[in-house]
Design an enzyme around this catalytic site. Structure first.
Site, PDB file in Angstrom:
ATOM      1  N   VAL A 202      -0.632  40.374 -32.372  1.00 34.17           N
ATOM      2  CA  VAL A 202      -1.043  38.991 -32.613  1.00 34.17           C
ATOM      3  C   VAL A 202      -0.032  38.271 -33.499  1.00 34.17           C
ATOM      4  O   VAL A 202       0.230  37.081 -33.320  1.00 34.17           O
ATOM      5  CB  VAL A 202      -2.450  38.955 -33.244  1.00 34.17           C
ATOM      6  CG1 VAL A 202      -2.833  37.548 -33.670  1.00 34.17           C
ATOM      7  CG2 VAL A 202      -3.486  39.502 -32.251  1.00 34.17           C
ATOM      8  N   GLU A 203       0.559  38.987 -34.449  1.00 31.51           N
ATOM      9  CA  GLU A 203       1.509  38.366 -35.369  1.00 31.51           C
ATOM     10  C   GLU A 203       2.810  37.948 -34.688  1.00 31.51           C
ATOM     11  O   GLU A 203       3.287  36.832 -34.865  1.00 31.51           O
ATOM     12  CB  GLU A 203       1.842  39.333 -36.518  1.00 31.51           C
ATOM     13  CG  GLU A 203       0.759  39.502 -37.565  1.00 31.51           C
ATOM     14  CD  GLU A 203       0.723  38.344 -38.547  1.00 31.51           C
ATOM     15  OE1 GLU A 203       1.562  37.438 -38.448  1.00 31.51           O
ATOM     16  OE2 GLU A 203      -0.166  38.358 -39.424  1.00 31.51           O
TER      17      GLU A 203
END
Length: 454
Positions: A202-203
């Site tokens: 997600v990052e």
């Protein structure tokens, strides 16, 4: 941490709270198609020049094995048109039907079996038995997930959006696969849940060179001050945030700290990783003063943070039981993976590249903290190589180099899981999780058992 403009946000839709626009399906399709084309072109370029390099490397190592090219899992062109900022406004939170998963990971082994599936979905335990395969890296991931049992209407809504974009999810999971054995081994060492593998997904979408508009950098998107607080070096010639191994160590230390701070609640821990521990603590205090219980779902947090946690939990649910949610299960071979190489300071980067047979541009793509003609700090002596090049390095017997890589162990007559775990210095329960087995499961001669990171 703050997501990069070229992170998973570019691929995953945003949760629509009903009062703001969100990323359109057409935009996501364009982003995914563009980057798939770029990756395919990079693969073709690498393959065109790989044969001559491989022959020389194999001759140097005294080997004659034909290799297999590693998919390019780290490159993603920075392109503003692929950005999709969080656009939803604050929403009124409703009480959660399941609070954050509290307590130690060991107390919750297998809690993924409680994942809520559609009413007409097949029995989850049956899906696990039929879809897992020996030596499948996703099998190892599923064995240590703790979040799939979390329930909330936001998760249901986001799952429905993901069902409409299965190609985007599949693309992100494919990008993660080369890193999974390495990450699972590091997570095991810290006794943390496997759901943490979804944080860099997600990052940064597993792009090691990602830099956000707020100057968060690397796979784990550290800002400089937080990275230095957790031991990362930042100099003119070296930025530890781009060095995958020390950055992973720092991220796991930070997440461990956050989980202790929030009494074992992983939803609050992930929220704090995104928004900062102070912001989450203040939101909890305000909620409790207003008569709330301080769970993640009740807190007034930035929209980005809400999206961030929902994405992590939803991806965990999808990976735990893909068939139940309408996704095609992925199977990742440990062969197409990255291995960690630890060297002594007297082993130069140039020597490591030459003896492993890896192309220099490929080495620096996988290890972007390092620069040609600049030796790294003494403390920075861990590198990532494709498994094939790591095996060439092992065959070359380079003094001062140690390889940490996944491998398969062939069961001998009379061997048990306990005996194999003891021989390799691995907890029996963890070895069972990696292979989708119960600790007491009988083994057959010739059966292959996956062992990570030894």
């Amino acid at each position: 941490m703050t997501s990069s403009p070229i992170s998973a946000v570019s691929y995953l839709p945003e949760l629509n709270f009903g009062d703001a626009s969100f990323t359109t399906a057409a935009m996501i399709d364009r982003v995914v198609a563009r980057h798939r084309q770029q990756q395919a072109e990079l693969d073709r370029n690498r393959l065109r020049g790989a044969s001559a390099k491989k022959r020389g490397a194999l001759a140097h190592a005294g080997r004659s094995r034909k290799g297999q090219a590693l998919p390019d899992a780290g490159h993603l062109a920075a392109n503003g048109s692929g950005a999709a900022g969080d656009a939803c406004a604050s929403a009124m939170a409703r009480p959660a039907s399941h609070a954050g998963m509290r307590g130690s990971a060991s107390a919750r082994r297998g809690c993924f079996l409680a994942a809520t599936a559609p009413a007409d979905a097949p029995d989850m335990a049956m899906v696990q038995r039929t879809s897992w395969r020996q030596g499948d890296v996703w099998n190892a991931v599923r064995g240590g997930l703790v979040l799939p049992g979390v329930q909330h209407e936001w998760l249901d809504a986001y799952l429905e959006q993901l069902r409409q974009r299965p190609g985007s999810v599949d693309f992100l999971l494919a990008r993660a696969e080369p890193y999974l054995p390495y990450l699972l081994d590091e997570i095991r060492r810290q006794r943390l849940p496997n759901d943490i593998v979804f944080v860099p997904m997600v990052e940064s979408a597993f792009q090691t060179t990602a830099v956000s508009s707020k100057q968060a950098a690397g796979l784990w998107q550290f800002i400089a001050s937080t990275g230095q607080r957790y031991g990362l070096q930042l100099t003119e010639d070296y930025d530890g945030r781009f060095d995958t191994h020390p950055a992973t160590q720092a991220a796991l230390k930070y997440l461990s700290h956050l989980n202790r701070l929030f009494n074992g609640d992983w939803l609050l821990s992930f929220a704090a990783y995104n928004a900062g521990e102070g912001a989450v603590q203040r939101a909890i205090q305000a909620n409790r003063q207003a008569g709330g219980s301080g769970t993640f779902w009740e807190l007034e947090l930035p929209a980005e943070t809400r999206q961030y946690v929902v994405r992590i939990v939803t991806l965990s649910k999808v990976v735990a039981n893909p068939a139940a949610y309408g996704f095609k299960p992925r199977h990742a071979s440990p062969r197409n993976t990255l291995a960690r190489i630890e060297t002594r300071p007297d082993v130069t980067v140039a020597e490591l590249i030459a003896r492993s047979g890896i192309a220099p541009d490929e080495f620096y793509r996988l290890n972007p903290a390092y620069k040609p003609d600049v030796e790294p700090p003494v403390q920075a002596r861990n590198f990532l190589l494709p498994l094939e090049q790591a095996e060439i390095l092992m065959a070359a017997n380079l003094p001062g180099a140690k390889v940490f890589a996944p491998r398969k162990v062939v069961v001998k007559k009379g061997e048990t899981l306990t005996a194999i775990a003891r021989r390799h210095g691995i907890p029996e329960m963890k070895l069972a999780e990696w292979n989708g087995l119960s600790p007491s499961a009988p083994l057959k001669p010739g059966q292959e058992i996956l062992v990570l990171g030894v």
